[in-house]
Design a protein around this motif. Structure first.
Motif, short mmCIF file in Angstrom:
data_model
loop_
_atom_site.label_atom_id
_atom_site.label_comp_id
_atom_site.label_asym_id
_atom_site.label_seq_id
_atom_site.Cartn_x
_atom_site.Cartn_y
_atom_site.Cartn_z
N UNK A 242 8.80 8.93 14.05
CA UNK A 242 8.73 8.29 12.74
C UNK A 242 7.29 7.86 12.44
N UNK A 243 6.91 8.02 11.19
CA UNK A 243 5.56 7.60 10.80
C UNK A 243 5.54 7.26 9.31
N UNK A 244 4.48 6.56 8.93
CA UNK A 244 4.41 6.02 7.56
C UNK A 244 3.87 7.05 6.59
N UNK A 245 4.12 6.82 5.31
CA UNK A 245 3.74 7.80 4.28
C UNK A 245 2.24 8.05 4.20
N UNK A 246 1.43 7.06 4.61
CA UNK A 246 -0.01 7.28 4.53
C UNK A 246 -0.59 7.85 5.82
N UNK A 247 0.27 8.08 6.81
CA UNK A 247 -0.23 8.64 8.06
C UNK A 247 -0.09 10.16 8.02
N UNK A 248 -1.12 10.88 8.50
CA UNK A 248 -1.08 12.33 8.37
C UNK A 248 0.04 12.96 9.19
N UNK A 249 0.62 14.05 8.67
CA UNK A 249 1.85 14.57 9.27
C UNK A 249 1.59 15.64 10.33
N UNK A 250 0.37 16.12 10.46
CA UNK A 250 0.16 17.25 11.37
C UNK A 250 0.52 16.94 12.81
N UNK A 251 0.03 15.79 13.29
CA UNK A 251 0.32 15.40 14.67
C UNK A 251 1.82 15.24 14.92
N UNK A 252 2.49 14.43 14.10
CA UNK A 252 3.93 14.25 14.29
C UNK A 252 4.70 15.56 14.19
N UNK A 253 4.30 16.41 13.27
CA UNK A 253 5.01 17.69 13.12
C UNK A 253 4.86 18.56 14.36
N UNK A 263 11.68 14.61 12.93
CA UNK A 263 10.59 13.71 12.55
C UNK A 263 10.78 13.33 11.09
N UNK A 264 10.34 12.11 10.78
CA UNK A 264 10.55 11.63 9.42
C UNK A 264 9.39 10.74 8.99
N UNK A 265 8.99 10.92 7.75
CA UNK A 265 7.89 10.12 7.18
C UNK A 265 8.50 9.14 6.18
N UNK A 266 8.22 7.87 6.35
CA UNK A 266 8.87 6.84 5.53
C UNK A 266 7.84 5.87 4.97
N UNK A 267 8.19 5.21 3.88
CA UNK A 267 7.24 4.22 3.34
C UNK A 267 7.06 3.04 4.29
N UNK A 268 5.87 2.50 4.29
CA UNK A 268 5.54 1.34 5.11
C UNK A 268 5.73 0.04 4.33
N UNK A 269 5.63 0.15 3.02
CA UNK A 269 5.71 -1.04 2.16
C UNK A 269 6.71 -0.76 1.03
N UNK A 270 7.28 -1.82 0.49
CA UNK A 270 8.11 -1.66 -0.70
C UNK A 270 7.20 -1.41 -1.90
N UNK A 271 7.78 -1.00 -3.00
CA UNK A 271 6.99 -0.83 -4.21
C UNK A 271 6.55 -2.19 -4.74
N UNK A 272 5.49 -2.19 -5.51
CA UNK A 272 5.04 -3.45 -6.11
C UNK A 272 6.11 -3.94 -7.08
N UNK A 273 6.44 -5.22 -6.96
CA UNK A 273 7.45 -5.80 -7.84
C UNK A 273 8.87 -5.66 -7.30
N UNK A 274 9.02 -5.04 -6.13
CA UNK A 274 10.37 -4.85 -5.57
C UNK A 274 10.96 -6.17 -5.11
N UNK A 275 12.29 -6.23 -5.06
CA UNK A 275 12.95 -7.46 -4.60
C UNK A 275 13.39 -7.32 -3.14
N UNK A 276 14.05 -8.36 -2.64
CA UNK A 276 14.42 -8.37 -1.23
C UNK A 276 15.41 -7.25 -0.91
N UNK A 277 16.21 -6.88 -1.88
CA UNK A 277 17.16 -5.79 -1.66
C UNK A 277 16.41 -4.50 -1.29
N UNK A 278 15.33 -4.23 -2.03
CA UNK A 278 14.52 -3.04 -1.75
C UNK A 278 13.90 -3.13 -0.37
#
Lengths: 292, 525
Positions: A242-253, A263-278
């Motif tokens: 697992x790695x974050x969306x801003x981390x390059x994918x070549x190594x993990x792939x 392998x999966x690339x996921x966001x590290x942060x919620x969107x700006x303005x998101x609530x606790x549910x997000x």
């Protein structure tokens, strides 16, 4: 003339009574926490976009303009923002939000960090002797920070104190429920390889083994030698990458292909303005991804 | 009788102290009870959290040792205000545990220290001339000290920087450049932490905030050397002066900052100051029987004396918010120096002096693009600055006529005392692009003397000196490639072509390493 003056005074009084606490959050995850605890009583500006590595931002004049008018700055802390927040604060000309003042809040100071200490030697990469700053991946620690944040916001806007504390309690309650469920979900998970030490808190919380990192050292991009060593040591075992969306994918792939893992690339942060549910949704996505 | 007195006094004192203590004790008891109550609450809370933590860790396998030590004061800033007495969060004040097991706040109160080492290797195809009109030729003395690069290996400097908070009201920064045989105080200043209404004051020796690159150090430059603009218009060290600055950040949505500086006025380009003094020369001539006879020539230079501050500057910077990927800052600035003086003493006994004042005005632009690529990949920085400078001076060329008298040279009907109005400018434009992670490449164009009204110190056809001489512009084209393994180290190669008006054209080839050790402060925009 007198009436005009009266109206003016009334407007000023009304304005100050209705004034929100102007909060500047460094990253969207902290912005979410401020929104959750502060509700309508706060106005939140976030300095960093969700798809950026908060280690490597640069101080921009617009940050200084936002901090200039802020009542409170909410940072992750533990040196995560050390490359840009001090410069932005220095350029903000706002004594109220300088480090050590009531208007400076650093989440790291209100929870316990892991990986504290260790050699302060940059030969070991971009180390954080103050502790791992990525505690925002642990909802329980975020709940602790939320309580402290409620207390701080109450100092700034005492009239809303009850609301702040109630909101923080609610967040904490939700966090406990989510964590309980997530822990049940990840029982028997095989372990994971991360890119950076940024998901360590979640792995620890859920009892998932960290099998390795794509980075040879914190902040140092992967080398072929490190990746092949990693593959060699993990061949034949089970796990996910697992790695974050801003981390390059070549190594993990590469590692995923060699080991036949997912392998999966996921966001590290919620969107700006998101609530606790997000936020809980984000943590949940990582949790689900830990279970292949 | 005495005993009675003593007893009475003792009784009075005793009762007095009892009376004074009684309420204090009660208060203390109340306080202790309150504290105990609070302590109980906290204890309960800690136990509750610990139970939760144990529960969450129950599923954890053995061997995953979890470090639950509380965080030591997280040093949140590179500028060093880690230990602030007004800190409401006690976690930040916790003393660091030292390696020897003792607990001391020693390191926590020390200033942040960084050492930046800069070394170069240079090879030039020919002697590098100064652009026409900027040959600093009026003072053969100062040449290229400072950050000038000569051929071969150069250890330019080890830059030592200390930063920290003095108290809740002031921050301090001291930067010293250590070279092989010299220590130079580059900057040493205090800034205020607590001025209201967006004001900030600065005092000490500092690089002026005019323009963009003027206040940057070698480490911040994208090229091995500084642009001509900074070096030729202000001085080898830029506009680096002793004085005070007051700046105001307006409470607007858009970053808008105004600043005024009152400075001593010593920078060679715009404010060089000599003051009055004597011009002296010693000659040894053969006397009778070829005995050497020493003669001392001495005369007043007649330059104006003026105490500082002599230089006043102002600037405004404006930076609209363009979102997370783009940032732009536009600036305008200017300055007035009440004095600009220079002198050249010739071995023939002739003395040239310039005495007057100077003004400058300029504009700067910085645009940065970054999409968050790995280690600077895809980042782009565009930077441009322009400065126009005027000097109104009285030029005099004088010659010793006897041991104590200087007289103007030149034709008797038009002696060499002339009013000169120098008008010169310089600019640079540079772009740097991160073409791969850790790598960037940049191009820069320098122009000096696009307007170049200068004055000749040679003689014209009728023997007059200091006559107007309009000169051509000089150009320099530079390309660089940088490899930065981390944000703490960089290796750079650079090639320049100098197209010098009134001089040799020449190539320059340079290699540079620049490394930083210790607390590395955040970079300002």
């Amino acid at each position: 003339m007198k009436r005009l003056l009266l109206i003016l005074i009334l407007m000023v009084v009304a304005g100050s009574a209705a004034a929100e606490v102007r909060v500047v959050a460094t990253v969207p995850n902290m912005g979410m926490l401020v929104e959750t605890v502060g509700g309508d009583a706060v106005h939140v500006t976030v300095l960093a976009p969700p798809d950026r590595d908060a280690h490597y931002l640069e101080a921009r004049p617009s940050m200084m303009a936002a901090l200039r008018r802020a009542d409170l700055v909410v940072a992750v802390g533990a040196e995560l923002e050390v490359g840009w927040l001090p410069a932005a604060l220095q350029g903000a000309h706002n004594p109220g939000v300088q480090v050590g003042r009531q208007g400076y809040f650093e989440g790291a100071a209100h929870t316990t960090l892991i990986q504290v200490g260790g050699a302060a030697d940059r030969a070991l990469g971009d180390v954080h002797p103050a502790g791992n700053p990525h505690y925002y991946f642990d909802p329980l620690r975020m709940a602790e920070v939320a309580e402290a944040l409620a207390a701080r916001l109450s100092e700034l806007a005492p009239q809303h104190a009850d609301r702040f504390h109630a909101n923080a309690d609610e967040f904490a309650e939700q966090a406990r429920e989510h964590v309980e469920r997530m822990q049940a979900r990840t029982e028997g998970a095989p372990g994971a390889v991360f890119y950076h030490k940024d998901v360590d808190y979640l792995a620890e919380l859920l009892g998932v083994d960290i099998l390795g990192y794509i980075e040879p050292l914190p902040g140092i991009p992967p080398t072929a030698r490190h990746l092949s060593e990693l593959v060699g040591s993990l061949r034949g075992s089970e796990g996910v990458i697992l790695y974050a969306d801003f981390q390059p994918s070549r190594g993990p792939e590469f590692v995923a292909r060699e080991l036949g893992w997912s392998q999966q690339q996921l966001p590290n942060q919620v969107d700006i303005g998101a609530d606790s549910e997000a936020y809980f949704e984000l943590i949940n996505r990582w949790t689900e991804a830990l279970v292949p | 009788m005495r005993t009675v007195w003593i007893l009475a006094l003792t009784a009075v004192f005793a009762s007095g102290s009892v009376v004074a203590e009684k309420p204090t004790l009660e208060e203390l008891m109340r306080k202790i009870e309150a504290l105990e109550e609070r302590d109980r609450e906290r204890q309960e809370r800690i136990e509750r959290l610990e139970t939760e933590l144990r529960a969450t860790q129950a599923v954890e396998e053995e061997g995953e040792a979890v470090d639950e030590r509380p965080a030591p004061a997280p040093a949140a800033t590179g500028t060093g205000p880690q230990a602030d007495p007004l800190d409401p969060t006690p976690a930040r004040m916790r003393a660091r545990s030292m390696g020897t097991g003792e607990v001391t706040s020693g390191t926590a109160f020390n200033p942040a220290i960084s050492v930046i080492l800069d070394g170069t290797y240079a090879h030039f195809s020919d002697h590098i001339d100064d652009p026409a009109g900027f040959d600093s030729g009026h003072s053969h003395g100062h040449g290229h000290g400072g950050h000038g690069i000569s051929e071969g290996f150069n250890l330019r400097e080890a830059e030592l920087t200390f930063t920290g908070s003095v108290d809740p009201y002031f921050d301090m920064m001291v930067t010293a450049g250590i070279t092989a045989n010299d220590i130079e105080l580059e900057e040493a200043y205090i800034t205020t932490r607590g001025l209201p209404a967006g004001l900030q004051a600065k005092a000490g020796k500092f690089l002026s905030d005019v323009g963009y690159i003027n206040k940057q150090h070698i480490h911040d430059w994208f090229f091995v050397d500084q642009p001509w603009m900074r070096e030729l218009m202000f001085g080898d060290e830029g506009l680096n002066e002793v004085g005070v600055q007051l700046s105001w950040l307006a409470p607007f949505d858009t970053y808008t900052r105004f600043g005024l500086e009152v400075l001593e006025g010593t920078s060679s380009g715009v404010a060089s100051y000599i003051g009055d003094g004597r011009h002296e020369m010693v000659t040894v001539l053969p006397g009778e029987d070829n005995q050497p006879i020493r003669n001392r020539w001495r005369a007043d230079k007649n330059l104006r004396d003026r105490d500082g501050p002599r230089l006043f500057t102002g600037f405004v910077k404006w930076a609209p918010d363009l979102g997370f990927d783009h940032a732009i800052q536009l600036g305008a600035f200017g300055g007035v120096s009440q004095v600009w003086q220079d002198e050249t003493a010739h071995s023939s006994g002739r003395l040239e002096t310039w005495d007057g004042d100077s003004q400058f005005i300029g504009a700067d632009l910085v645009y940065k693009y970054g999409r968050g690529g790995l280690m600077g990949h895809g980042n782009f920085v565009l930077q441009a600055e322009y400065v126009y400078r005027e000097r109104d001076v009285e030029y005099q060329s004088r010659q010793f006529t006897d041991f104590s008298n200087l007289a103007l040279t030149g034709p008797s009907d038009d002696p060499d005392r002339r009013d000169q109005t120098w008008k010169q400018d310089a600019f640079y434009l540079q772009g740097v692009y991160g073409f791969a992670p850790r790598w960037n490449a940049g191009l820069r164009i320098d122009g000096a003397g696009l307007t170049n009204r200068a004055y000749n110190d040679g003689t014209d056809s009728v023997g007059r000196r200091g006559m107007r001489d309009d000169l051509d512009a000089s150009w320099r084209y530079t390309g660089q490639v940088t490899f930065a393994p981390t944000e703490f180290s960089r290796l750079r190669g650079q090639v320049s072509y100098n197209d010098i008006a009134g001089g040799h054209d020449a190539w320059q080839f340079m290699l540079q390493y620049n490394m930083s050790l210790g607390v590395h402060g955040a970079h300002a925009f």
